[in-house]
Design a protein around this motif. Structure first.
Motif, PDB file in Angstrom:
ATOM      1  N   THR A 179       0.816  -1.218   0.000  1.00 30.20           N
ATOM      2  CA  THR A 179       0.000   0.000   0.000  1.00 30.20           C
ATOM      3  C   THR A 179       0.846   1.263   0.000  1.00 30.20           C
ATOM      4  OG1 THR A 179      -0.094  -0.027   2.413  1.00 30.20           O
ATOM      5  CG2 THR A 179      -1.859  -1.150   1.245  1.00 30.20           C
ATOM      6  N   ARG A 180       2.136   1.121  -0.286  1.00 30.66           N
ATOM      7  CA  ARG A 180       2.992   2.300  -0.263  1.00 30.66           C
ATOM      8  C   ARG A 180       2.536   3.294  -1.326  1.00 30.66           C
ATOM      9  NH1 ARG A 180       8.687  -0.091  -1.301  1.00 30.66           N
ATOM     10  NH2 ARG A 180       9.281   2.052  -0.937  1.00 30.66           N
ATOM     11  N   PRO A 181       2.699   4.591  -1.050  1.00 31.73           N
ATOM     12  CA  PRO A 181       2.250   5.614  -1.985  1.00 31.73           C
ATOM     13  C   PRO A 181       2.977   5.491  -3.326  1.00 31.73           C
ATOM     14  CG  PRO A 181       2.843   6.579   0.120  1.00 31.73           C
ATOM     15  CD  PRO A 181       3.284   5.170   0.166  1.00 31.73           C
ATOM     16  N   GLY A 182       2.256   5.706  -4.359  1.00 32.68           N
ATOM     17  CA  GLY A 182       2.852   5.668  -5.681  1.00 32.68           C
ATOM     18  C   GLY A 182       2.933   4.279  -6.255  1.00 32.68           C
ATOM     19  N   ALA A 183       2.655   3.262  -5.429  1.00 32.00           N
ATOM     20  CA  ALA A 183       2.723   1.896  -5.935  1.00 32.00           C
ATOM     21  C   ALA A 183       1.509   1.610  -6.801  1.00 32.00           C
ATOM     22  CB  ALA A 183       2.779   0.918  -4.773  1.00 32.00           C
ATOM     23  N   ASP A 184       1.717   0.747  -7.764  1.00 28.73           N
ATOM     24  CA  ASP A 184       0.589   0.297  -8.571  1.00 28.73           C
ATOM     25  C   ASP A 184      -0.250  -0.621  -7.679  1.00 28.73           C
ATOM     26  OD1 ASP A 184      -1.159  -1.063 -10.201  1.00 28.73           O
ATOM     27  OD2 ASP A 184       0.244  -1.143 -11.890  1.00 28.73           O
ATOM     28  N   ARG A 185      -1.410  -0.128  -7.249  1.00 26.70           N
ATOM     29  CA  ARG A 185      -2.178  -0.849  -6.240  1.00 26.70           C
ATOM     30  C   ARG A 185      -2.504  -2.279  -6.686  1.00 26.70           C
ATOM     31  NH1 ARG A 185      -4.586   2.587  -2.453  1.00 26.70           N
ATOM     32  NH2 ARG A 185      -2.904   3.961  -1.812  1.00 26.70           N
ATOM     33  N   ALA A 186      -2.976  -2.401  -7.931  1.00 23.92           N
ATOM     34  CA  ALA A 186      -3.402  -3.722  -8.394  1.00 23.92           C
ATOM     35  C   ALA A 186      -2.222  -4.691  -8.396  1.00 23.92           C
ATOM     36  CB  ALA A 186      -4.006  -3.619  -9.786  1.00 23.92           C
TER      37      ALA A 186
END
Lengths: 342, 114
Positions: free
Chosen positions: A110-117
């Protein structure tokens, strides 16, 4: 492993497990001696390992007899289960480690900027791999009739899984004859690994938090350029004498600010305001959309008017508010919400 | 007959320790397989592998016998047992008790036979 030696190896494995409470050295010696006896007996009787095994009886019964004779099943030196608080503490350590690993995985996902999917897919895949390996280990332990390996909690608390004959027990390693003076190296290494593991996890979480902060500042900085533009545009209009004061809520000037802007226009009309510079831009705060409903960027602009050689410091606070969309491309609306004069 | 078998098992269990020590006095040094073979050759008081090895482990742990590994000319390495000084002292005391017990039993049995 030949078909001839397979029953022997299985028997000796069971015996080794059954006499595990003797400790690694003595139990290995027992197994070695029994192996020698069986091989010698089998050689004399024409290689019939099963006959030789039969004379010993079941491995668990032989192991129980050995432990009984050694006084480990009854008497003053008898093995007893580890205290309940030690077993509970070991369980707590293992649960904490597992939860920490899970939290770490979730933090990465869930880190910011990560591709959530992609991140969640990775999390699911790794969880599935871990679950599969865990099930395979469990199946292997059942199939081979071997206990599962020790865990971090058991090692740290100095506990061992043993069988007293056929009865599984969780005992203190210090109660096992070979281990009555246990070395401090293994627990120390375990503790060190645990500390390093936890430190790495904390550092990783801090990295995530730091990355969030950096992204927040970057975002605020990006938005501050809009705030600079707003203030510059306001003064350009004042200086050009073409400022039209807002009559609706869509303006970038709020009603609280309007009197001050009217004053600026009057000052310019009186010839006392001839130019401006933007002296400073500071970001005083920023909250991202994912952190809650208050998604507001606050930029502070310090603007100095030059009034016939005299500078006047003016601070503008610009607030950026996201639109309805929640992704990074959401439209922002900007307003000058406060004006303060030095 | 089953009751007799159970009684015999208890009798063997109680005497196998002495039997092993007496064997080691007589033979000097023996490995486990040979001890079992010789005890089995005694017939009635046969003590099998599942009885002898646990007793050997206890005697060794108590310091009454000492053991050392030795490579055999053929076959697997063997663990040889011999009586220690502590074992001799124990056996001497045990012999005394045993003789007294046998004497008492003989007297009682003789009285019963009459």
């Amino acid at each position: 492993m030949s078909s001839q030696s397979q029953p022997l190896e299985r028997y000796l494995e069971d015996l080794a497990e059954g006499v595990g409470a003797l400790g690694p050295l003595e139990s290995a010696e027992v197994v070695r001696e029994i192996r020698g006896h069986i091989e010698e007996a089998a050689a004399e009787k024409g290689g019939a390992v099963e006959d030789a095994l039969g004379s010993f009886g079941p491995a668990s019964a032989l192991a129980a007899r050995i432990l009984e004779e050694r006084g480990l099943l009854a008497g003053p030196d008898a093995l007893s289960a580890a205290p309940a608080w030690m077993r509970a503490a070991a369980l707590l350590v293992d649960a904490t480690v597992s939860a920490f690993v899970l939290l770490l995985l979730m933090a990465v996902a869930t880190r910011p900027g990560a591709d959530r999917a992609a991140a969640w897919a990775t999390l699911v895949v790794w969880t599935a791999i871990a679950a599969t390996l865990g099930l395979l280990a469990w199946w292997w332990a059942v199939y081979r009739r071997r206990p599962l390996v020790g865990t971090t909690g058991l090692d740290l608390l100095g506990l061992r899984r043993v069988r007293a004959g056929s009865t599984p027990m969780l005992v203190r390693a210090a109660d096992i004859p070979d281990l009555r003076r246990p070395g401090r190296v293994r627990p120390a290494i375990g503790l060190l690994v645990a500390v390093l593991f936890v430190s790495a996890g904390v550092a990783s979480l801090q990295d995530v938090a730091h990355e969030r902060a950096v992204l927040a500042v970057e975002s605020a900085t990006d938005h501050s350029s809009v705030a600079v533009f707003l203030v510059s545009d306001l003064y350009s209009q004042v200086l050009n004498g073409d400022l039209v004061l807002p009559t609706d809520d869509d303006s970038f000037i709020t009603s609280e600010v309007t009197p001050y802007v009217t004053h600026l226009v009057a000052e310019h009309a009186a010839g006392r305001l001839i130019a401006y510079t933007i002296g400073d831009v500071r970001i005083t705060g920023y909250a991202g959309a994912e952190d809650g409903p208050v998604d507001v960027m606050v930029g502070v602009l310090e603007l100095r008017d030059r009034d016939r050689g005299k500078s006047v410091g003016v601070t503008y606070t610009v607030r950026g508010t996201p639109g309805a969309a929640s992704d990074d491309s959401r439209p922002m609306t900007y307003q000058i919400v406060r004006v303060e004069q030095d | 007959m089953d009751e007799l078998g159970g009684w015999l098992a208890q009798l063997r269990k109680g005497t196998v320790e002495l039997l092993v020590l007496w064997l080691l006095v007589r033979e000097g040094e023996l490995h486990g397989y040979a001890i079992v073979q010789q005890l089995q050759s005694l017939g009635r008081l046969v003590a099998g592998e599942s009885t002898v090895y646990p007793v050997l482990k206890r005697l060794e742990a108590d310091g009454y016998v000492a053991a050392k590994w030795s490579e055999a000319e053929s076959g697997p390495p063997r663990k040889y047992y011999r009586l220690t000084d502590a074992g001799s002292e124990f056996l001497s005391a045990a012999n005394h008790e045993w003789d007294a017990l046998v004497e008492s039993m003989r007297e009682l049995k003789g009285a019963g036979d009459e």
